[in-house]
Write an enzyme that holds these catalytic residues in place. Structure first.
Site, short mmCIF file in Angstrom:
data_model
loop_
_atom_site.label_atom_id
_atom_site.label_comp_id
_atom_site.label_asym_id
_atom_site.label_seq_id
_atom_site.Cartn_x
_atom_site.Cartn_y
_atom_site.Cartn_z
N ASN A 1 4.50 14.82 0.69
CA ASN A 1 3.62 13.70 0.61
C ASN A 1 2.60 13.77 1.64
O ASN A 1 2.92 13.68 2.84
CB ASN A 1 4.53 12.44 0.73
CG ASN A 1 3.71 11.00 0.44
OD1 ASN A 1 2.70 10.77 0.94
ND2 ASN A 1 4.17 10.16 -0.21
N HIS B 1 -0.01 10.63 4.91
CA HIS B 1 -0.37 10.11 6.45
C HIS B 1 -1.53 11.15 7.06
O HIS B 1 -1.96 10.93 8.18
CB HIS B 1 0.97 10.16 6.98
CG HIS B 1 1.58 9.04 6.93
ND1 HIS B 1 1.08 7.49 6.89
CD2 HIS B 1 2.93 8.64 6.33
CE1 HIS B 1 1.99 6.79 6.38
NE2 HIS B 1 3.17 7.52 5.88
N ARG C 1 -10.36 6.76 12.02
CA ARG C 1 -11.87 6.83 12.21
C ARG C 1 -12.63 6.67 11.11
O ARG C 1 -13.88 6.70 11.19
CB ARG C 1 -12.08 8.18 13.00
CG ARG C 1 -11.43 8.37 14.33
CD ARG C 1 -12.24 7.42 15.34
NE ARG C 1 -11.61 7.69 16.81
CZ ARG C 1 -12.14 8.46 17.64
NH1 ARG C 1 -13.18 9.47 17.18
NH2 ARG C 1 -11.40 8.62 18.99
N HIS D 1 0.14 8.79 -2.92
CA HIS D 1 0.44 7.06 -3.15
C HIS D 1 -0.95 6.48 -3.21
O HIS D 1 -1.55 6.33 -2.16
CB HIS D 1 1.35 6.29 -2.16
CG HIS D 1 1.68 5.11 -2.68
ND1 HIS D 1 2.39 4.39 -1.96
CD2 HIS D 1 1.34 4.09 -3.58
CE1 HIS D 1 2.57 3.18 -2.40
NE2 HIS D 1 1.86 3.09 -3.45
N ARG E 1 -2.76 3.52 -3.14
CA ARG E 1 -2.04 1.95 -3.12
C ARG E 1 -3.31 1.18 -3.55
O ARG E 1 -4.42 1.41 -3.57
CB ARG E 1 -1.92 1.57 -1.51
CG ARG E 1 -0.72 2.28 -1.02
CD ARG E 1 -0.46 2.05 0.38
NE ARG E 1 0.16 0.49 0.53
CZ ARG E 1 1.40 0.41 0.67
NH1 ARG E 1 2.34 1.24 0.50
NH2 ARG E 1 1.62 -1.02 0.72
N GLU F 1 2.04 8.49 -6.77
CA GLU F 1 3.05 7.28 -6.66
C GLU F 1 2.27 6.13 -6.64
O GLU F 1 0.97 6.20 -6.44
CB GLU F 1 3.35 7.48 -5.21
CG GLU F 1 4.63 6.46 -4.73
CD GLU F 1 5.02 6.83 -3.39
OE1 GLU F 1 5.37 5.91 -2.82
OE2 GLU F 1 5.21 8.09 -2.98
N THR G 1 4.98 0.75 5.42
CA THR G 1 5.52 1.67 4.50
C THR G 1 6.24 1.07 2.99
O THR G 1 6.54 0.01 3.60
CB THR G 1 6.12 3.04 4.94
OG1 THR G 1 6.11 3.93 3.93
CG2 THR G 1 7.23 2.48 5.41
N HIS H 1 12.46 9.31 1.55
CA HIS H 1 12.11 8.15 2.46
C HIS H 1 12.93 8.07 3.49
O HIS H 1 14.07 7.98 3.50
CB HIS H 1 12.14 6.76 1.52
CG HIS H 1 11.31 5.64 2.52
ND1 HIS H 1 10.12 5.53 2.18
CD2 HIS H 1 11.79 4.46 3.42
CE1 HIS H 1 9.61 4.48 2.94
NE2 HIS H 1 10.32 3.99 3.62
N GLY H 2 12.02 8.40 4.59
CA GLY H 2 12.77 8.35 5.96
C GLY H 2 13.36 9.72 6.25
O GLY H 2 14.20 9.94 7.19
N HIS I 1 6.14 11.79 5.91
CA HIS I 1 5.94 11.52 7.36
C HIS I 1 6.27 12.58 8.54
O HIS I 1 5.65 13.08 9.28
CB HIS I 1 6.28 10.17 7.67
CG HIS I 1 6.15 9.69 9.25
ND1 HIS I 1 6.70 9.71 10.43
CD2 HIS I 1 4.88 9.04 9.45
CE1 HIS I 1 6.05 9.32 11.48
NE2 HIS I 1 4.60 8.94 11.03
#
Length: 246
Positions: free
Chosen positions: A10, A13, A21, A46, A48, A73, A103, A193-194, A216
């Site tokens: 993913n 990030h 910026r 993703h 969003r 996603e 998140t 996730h995580g 991440h």
């Protein structure tokens, strides 16, 4: 060596850092290419509703340039669903979404909101896109997903990632038990996730695990060693689980 557990990277990030910026770098499209070179089997992004990191233009470029599988996603929002159906990624992963969250905080409530989710799934299927649902490891949610005949379920591993002490094994058991339900229902088993370089191997070792989506921790590691090497390190961890199981 065959990749018995697929690694989806993913790159959201990378875009988060770019947006800090409001500039043009780092470029998530370049990051996706480097992730492929490091051994990624898929690229996840993703889009969003608030467009806080990935942009509409990013999505277009991912689908046009990524050589491995693309995994879009998204929430069950009409405008984003329309974009997904138009650009036609390989996979669409339906997730819950809240503007206030940092998140994604939990899985979809398929058991309580199957009508809206079913409509989204049908739109995606009509567009020829494989569909998966992001769900908590709860039996009632897996049963509801099976009725919708999706292609895969991605189990939410956040509670496992946050667990400590005896709770770790409890959360692993929940993942393994619901993972069996997913496979028995004929759906593909994904998780994410995580997950990070420390906690990923026990999840990868769950029977029938087909794909892990990790973002991440890989992006964080890439700040130190570069994206290609960060992905390669995770790829080696997953491959070590495959070798141990042989």
């Amino acid at each position: 060596m065959p990749h018995f557990i697929d690694l989806g990277v993913n790159v959201d990030h990378v875009a988060t850092l770019r947006q800090a910026r409001r500039g043009q770098e780092p470029d998530p499209i370049t990051a996706a290419s480097l992730a492929e070179q490091g051994g990624a089997d898929g690229i996840t992004f993703h889009l969003r509703e608030d467009r806080r990191h990935i942009s509409d233009r990013d999505v277009e470029l991912f689908v046009q340039t990524v050589q491995v599988r693309t995994n879009f996603e998204l929430a069950c929002a009409a405008d984003v669903l329309a974009i997904c159906c138009r650009v036609q990624p390989d996979w669409a992963l339906l997730v819950p979404e809240s503007r206030e969250e940092v998140t994604t905080e939990g899985g979809l409530d398929v058991a309580g909101d199957s009508g809206r989710i079913a409509d989204a799934i049908q739109m995606l299927k009509d567009a020829g896109i494989a569909t998966s649902l992001f769900l908590d490891p709860e039996p009632n949610q897996i049963e509801a997903a099976a009725k919708l005949q999706v292609d895969a379920v991605e189990l939410h591993t956040g509670p496992y990632a946050l667990a400590r002490g005896a709770a770790v094994q409890h959360e692993l058991r929940r993942l393994a038990d619901t993972g069996k339900m997913i496979r028995d229902a004929g759906m593909r088993l994904h998780a994410g996730h995580g997950l990070n370089y420390v906690n990923v191997r026990p999840v990868a070792a769950i029977d029938g695990m087909a794909e892990l989506n990790i973002g991440h921790s890989i992006v964080s590691r890439s700040v130190m060693v570069g994206m290609r090497e960060a992905v390669a390190e995770m790829r080696r961890l997953l491959d070590s689980v495959t070798i141990a199981a042989q």
